[in-house]
Write a protein that holds these residues in place. Structure first.
Motif, short mmCIF file in Angstrom:
data_model
loop_
_atom_site.label_atom_id
_atom_site.label_comp_id
_atom_site.label_asym_id
_atom_site.label_seq_id
_atom_site.Cartn_x
_atom_site.Cartn_y
_atom_site.Cartn_z
N ASP A 86 -0.19 -6.12 5.82
CA ASP A 86 1.13 -6.72 6.59
C ASP A 86 1.31 -8.07 7.03
O ASP A 86 2.28 -8.59 6.91
CB ASP A 86 1.23 -5.80 7.77
CG ASP A 86 1.46 -4.23 7.50
OD1 ASP A 86 1.60 -3.87 6.18
OD2 ASP A 86 1.15 -3.30 8.33
N ALA A 87 0.27 -8.80 7.18
CA ALA A 87 0.09 -10.13 7.53
C ALA A 87 -0.03 -11.05 6.32
O ALA A 87 -0.26 -12.15 6.54
CB ALA A 87 -0.95 -10.26 8.57
N ASN A 88 0.03 -10.58 5.24
CA ASN A 88 0.03 -11.30 3.85
C ASN A 88 -1.40 -11.76 3.51
O ASN A 88 -1.68 -12.86 2.91
CB ASN A 88 1.08 -12.44 3.71
CG ASN A 88 1.17 -12.70 2.44
OD1 ASN A 88 1.62 -11.94 1.56
ND2 ASN A 88 1.53 -13.98 2.07
N ASN A 89 -2.46 -11.19 3.96
CA ASN A 89 -3.85 -11.37 3.85
C ASN A 89 -4.30 -10.23 2.71
O ASN A 89 -4.03 -9.34 2.89
CB ASN A 89 -4.81 -11.14 5.15
CG ASN A 89 -4.37 -12.08 6.16
OD1 ASN A 89 -4.28 -13.39 5.93
ND2 ASN A 89 -4.15 -11.41 7.31
N VAL A 90 -5.11 -11.02 1.89
CA VAL A 90 -5.94 -10.27 0.70
C VAL A 90 -6.60 -8.92 1.79
O VAL A 90 -7.38 -9.29 2.38
CB VAL A 90 -6.68 -11.03 -0.29
CG1 VAL A 90 -7.15 -9.97 -1.23
CG2 VAL A 90 -5.66 -11.92 -0.82
N ALA A 91 -6.35 -7.89 1.01
CA ALA A 91 -6.99 -6.75 1.88
C ALA A 91 -7.30 -5.63 1.02
O ALA A 91 -6.61 -5.16 0.01
CB ALA A 91 -6.18 -6.23 3.03
N ASN A 92 -8.11 -4.73 1.52
CA ASN A 92 -8.70 -3.57 0.79
C ASN A 92 -7.64 -2.53 0.88
O ASN A 92 -7.66 -1.94 2.15
CB ASN A 92 -10.21 -2.93 1.12
CG ASN A 92 -11.09 -3.94 0.33
OD1 ASN A 92 -11.15 -4.79 -0.22
ND2 ASN A 92 -12.26 -4.00 1.37
N THR A 93 -6.88 -2.13 0.06
CA THR A 93 -5.83 -1.01 0.31
C THR A 93 -5.89 -0.22 -0.99
O THR A 93 -6.20 -0.60 -2.11
CB THR A 93 -4.56 -1.55 0.45
OG1 THR A 93 -3.80 -2.29 -0.37
CG2 THR A 93 -4.52 -2.22 1.84
N GLN A 94 -5.25 0.95 -0.85
CA GLN A 94 -5.07 1.71 -2.01
C GLN A 94 -4.25 0.90 -3.18
O GLN A 94 -3.22 0.75 -2.44
CB GLN A 94 -4.65 3.10 -1.70
CG GLN A 94 -5.54 3.88 -1.02
CD GLN A 94 -5.09 5.26 -0.76
OE1 GLN A 94 -4.07 5.77 -1.39
NE2 GLN A 94 -5.62 5.97 0.37
N GLY A 95 -4.47 1.14 -4.30
CA GLY A 95 -3.81 0.36 -5.28
C GLY A 95 -3.21 1.25 -6.48
O GLY A 95 -3.89 2.30 -6.76
N ASN A 96 -2.07 0.82 -6.96
CA ASN A 96 -1.47 1.79 -8.13
C ASN A 96 -1.00 0.56 -9.29
O ASN A 96 -0.36 -0.76 -8.68
CB ASN A 96 -0.10 2.27 -7.71
CG ASN A 96 -0.28 3.28 -6.49
OD1 ASN A 96 -1.05 4.30 -6.65
ND2 ASN A 96 0.07 2.87 -5.25
N ILE A 97 -1.39 0.88 -10.31
CA ILE A 97 -1.11 -0.14 -11.51
C ILE A 97 -0.45 0.77 -12.39
O ILE A 97 -0.77 1.73 -12.92
CB ILE A 97 -2.49 -0.87 -12.09
CG1 ILE A 97 -3.07 -1.55 -10.98
CG2 ILE A 97 -1.99 -1.78 -13.19
CD1 ILE A 97 -2.53 -2.66 -10.38
#
Length: 104
Positions: A86-97
């Protein structure tokens, strides 16, 4: 493999952790955690060029309204997924491609 316009050639949902478990996928051979929020994705078969369409999203938590993802380093055999919090920092989150393109 055949090319079907309008149908994703490759797709992925990964857990976003450093162990990068693949929750569901098609046409993916591996996902590796490179650094915080950055994942290397390898396709099971090469695409014909790097001119494919890549769509990335994040899907974590109910308050993730400002989280987003991008695809970088597009190659015929894979790409990178970068997820942001949410703060525009690169972060480990679930991803979809989703990848739309023609196989080699």
């Amino acid at each position: 493999a055949k090319f079907h316009p309008g149908v994703a050639s490759v797709w992925l949902h990964h857990d976003g952790n450093t162990t990068t478990a693949i929750n569901a996928s098609f046409g993916i051979s591996s996902v590796n955690w490179d650094s915080n929020g950055v994942y290397s994705i390898s396709f099971a078969a090469d695409l014909s060029s790097t001119n494919y369409v890549a769509v990335a999203t994040v899907s974590e938590g109910t308050s993730a309204v400002n989280r987003h993802a991008i695809v970088t380093n597009k190659g015929t055999g894979g790409c990178k997924n970068r997820n942001f919090d949410d703060a525009n920092n690169v972060a480990n989150t679930q991803g979809n491609i989703l990848i739309f393109g023609e196989f080699a």
